[in-house]
Design an enzyme around this catalytic site. Structure first.
Site, mmCIF file in Angstrom:
data_model
loop_
_atom_site.group_PDB
_atom_site.id
_atom_site.type_symbol
_atom_site.label_atom_id
_atom_site.label_comp_id
_atom_site.label_asym_id
_atom_site.label_seq_id
_atom_site.Cartn_x
_atom_site.Cartn_y
_atom_site.Cartn_z
ATOM 1 N N HIS A 96 10.567 17.982 13.617
ATOM 2 C CA HIS A 96 11.114 17.011 14.557
ATOM 3 C C HIS A 96 11.449 15.701 13.856
ATOM 4 O O HIS A 96 11.535 14.655 14.495
ATOM 5 C CB HIS A 96 10.117 16.779 15.695
ATOM 6 N N LYS A 114 2.599 -1.048 -16.028
ATOM 7 C CA LYS A 114 1.212 -1.433 -16.319
ATOM 8 C C LYS A 114 1.198 -2.596 -17.304
ATOM 9 O O LYS A 114 0.500 -3.584 -17.129
ATOM 10 C CB LYS A 114 0.461 -0.260 -16.972
ATOM 11 N N GLU A 116 5.042 13.216 -12.041
ATOM 12 C CA GLU A 116 4.614 12.513 -13.252
ATOM 13 C C GLU A 116 4.709 13.431 -14.473
ATOM 14 O O GLU A 116 4.936 12.965 -15.587
ATOM 15 C CB GLU A 116 3.173 12.022 -13.060
HETATM 16 O O1 PA5 Z 1 -2.122 11.669 -14.368
HETATM 17 C C1 PA5 Z 1 -2.465 10.608 -14.847
HETATM 18 O O2 PA5 Z 1 -2.845 10.494 -16.024
HETATM 19 C C2 PA5 Z 1 -2.486 9.340 -14.013
HETATM 20 O O3 PA5 Z 1 -1.867 9.480 -12.797
HETATM 21 C C3 PA5 Z 1 -3.914 8.899 -13.808
HETATM 22 O O4 PA5 Z 1 -4.613 9.857 -13.083
HETATM 23 C C4 PA5 Z 1 -3.996 7.562 -13.084
HETATM 24 O O5 PA5 Z 1 -3.182 6.613 -13.698
HETATM 25 C C5 PA5 Z 1 -5.439 7.052 -13.090
HETATM 26 O O6 PA5 Z 1 -5.871 6.972 -14.406
HETATM 27 P P1 PA5 Z 1 -7.375 6.881 -14.807
HETATM 28 O O7 PA5 Z 1 -8.069 8.094 -14.334
HETATM 29 O O8 PA5 Z 1 -7.352 6.778 -16.285
HETATM 30 O O9 PA5 Z 1 -7.918 5.650 -14.173
#
Ligand code: PA5
Length: 466
Positions: free
Chosen positions: A321, A435, A292
């Site tokens: 394996h 989203k 990410e």
């Molecule tokens: O790294 C990030 O920002 C995302 O992966 C969030 O952790 C994830 O979308 C969850 O978001 P939130 O903590 O706002 O619910």
């Protein structure tokens, strides 16, 4: 006890033509200097609050510890409601430091702490089966969301709140909910304040996937008896180790540089291969952090670059394996990262049986500790012999402190790789499209334009569905 990085098997000396020469790495010095400077400046200007977490949370640790000690006897289970950066860290730390069958142990063997469950999906089967497993009126639910508006987490919260209130009344239900969120942004903080829930704050400058060392990770860890001060102490040690701009002394910078140099040569996959069950979920946590943060379409100047490296999760020896055949003989497109330990927390010996059967007799008297380490060495050897880039991270032993080092190491490495790639490692615009489409399809106010866009999109043709 210090984490080590061994990158011999990334070098030409060991690997031949596929490896890096010292000159090749030295030639990247200007890029290293630019990235190191940028990172330093960002930290100085307050743009990287997660770097300070090992140093500024004495009060937070105290509050969490007191709260956990006060509440633990009231509950059979502590349930995390979160997703992504709000769930992967708690899972990885629990798996690393506690008994692998933690929830199945009797309470006294869990140090008197509740069981831990992590509900990080909206698969309707997940919560249904959880409710069949636990007595909801004996659970403490930790709603974790930095943004305070993530549909998955908030929908779980709404389901649970309704059930709790039906069974325990509004006041009774309140004691079963603790929220971890931003102090100002999002719905969760507003709701938590209005309902009078216990609140722990995620510092505003710390993004989801860099938040494990905030109450996001510290609270669930404390509720299963993990030494959270030790985690932070380890992170502080790694912070000190990553201070220097001298790449040859800086483990996280070196890790990032090697991956970056690999990406430049088309190594678009990195395999995280722990040789310890306890570190299995570190691969999941790392996968999110690396993917990410670094998978980006545009660089900081707005140029389309489409960079990133696909993290693959594996486990030694299990995946010898399963996947290792591909890594040894398949395309030259990967860097394999072994994650080993010097000392396992347990020792188990193989009895001397079948001594006259050559294919079994040699195992007699050997420990599983020797076997797993030898197999790790043998796999490193096989990859190296076939010219495949690989390096090894080693923890002297898995403890709260070394785990803190490891988590912080990966965070610094990710941020440094982001600087080398000249991208913003801290946003995730690619996640937003999906989203927003979900919000539009549910008719969320403010998403009418997106709904129109979706309605006008090409629809699927049955002829391509068999
Ligand atoms: O790294 C990030 O920002 C995302 O992966 C969030 O952790 C994830 O979308 C969850 O978001 P939130 O903590 O706002 O619910």
């Amino acid at each position: 006890m210090k984490l080590r990085i061994d990158y011999n098997n990334m070098m030409r000396r060991m690997l031949g033509a596929e490896g890096f020469s010292t000159e090749e790495l030295d030639a990247l010095a200007p890029e290293v200097a630019r990235a190191a400077k940028a990172l330093k400046e960002k930290r100085k200007s307050g743009g990287m609050d997660w770097r300070d977490l090992p140093h500024n949370q004495a009060e937070v640790v105290k509050e969490i510890t007191e709260y956990a000690n006060e509440m633990k006897d009231e509950f059979d289970a502590f349930v995390v409601l979160g997703i992504g950066g709000s769930a992967l860290g708690p899972a990885a730390v629990q798996q690393a430091l506690n008994h692998p069958y933690y929830n199945e142990l009797p309470r006294e063997k869990r140090g008197g702490w509740p069981k831990l469950y992590i509900a990080d999906n909206v698969d309707p089967e997940r919560l249904t089966y959880l409710f069949e497993t636990v007595d909801i009126t004996k659970c403490l639910f930790n709603v974790i969301s930095k943004s305070g508006s993530t549909s998955e987490t908030m929908s779980q919260f709404m389901i649970i709140k309704e059930i709790l209130e039906e069974r325990l009344g509004k006041e009774g239900a309140g004691r079963h909910i603790v929220c971890t969120t931003d102090s100002a942004k999002g719905n969760l903080i507003t709701i938590a304040k209005a309902e009078g829930y216990k609140i722990f704050i995620i510092p505003s400058g710390v993004g989801g996937r860099f938040s494990e060392l905030t109450p996001v990770g510290l609270l669930p860890a404390a509720f299963c008896g993990i030494d959270i001060a030790g985690l932070l102490e380890g992170a502080a040690q790694m912070d000190a180790m990553c201070e220097t701009g001298d790449i040859k002394q800086n483990p996280a910078f070196m890790f990032a540089l090697l991956q970056y140099a690999g990406m430049k040569k088309g190594k678009n996959i990195t395999v995280m291969l722990p040789y310890a069950d306890s570190l299995k979920y570190i691969s999941d946590w790392f996968a999110q952090l690396w993917a990410e943060s670094l998978g980006k379409r545009y660089d900081v100047n707005g140029e389309e670059v489409n960079v990133g490296q696909t993290p693959v999760k594996a486990l030694g020896v299990t995946d010898q394996h399963s996947q290792v055949q591909l890594y040894v003989e398949g395309p030259y497109d990967k860097i394999v990262v072994f994650l080993g330990v010097d000392e396992y927390r347990e020792t188990i010996k193989i009895p001397k049986l079948y001594e006259d059967v050559p294919s079994l007799g040699f195992l007699g008297g050997v420990t599983h500790n020797d076997l797993i380490k030898t197999e790790q060495f043998a796999t490193e050897y096989a990859l190296t012999k076939s010219g495949r880039l690989n390096m090894t991270l080693t923890l002297p032993k898995v403890t709260a402190q070394t785990l803190g080092q490891l988590l912080y190491f990966f965070e610094v490495a990710t941020a440094f790789a982001g600087e080398l790639l000249n991208i913003d490692a801290f946003d995730q615009p690619g996640v937003e499209e999906g989203k927003n489409a979900t919000y539009a399809m549910f008719g969320r106010p403010g998403y009418a334009e997106k709904k129109k866009e979706l309605d006008s999109a090409q629809i699927k043709d049955d002829k391509y569905i068999i």
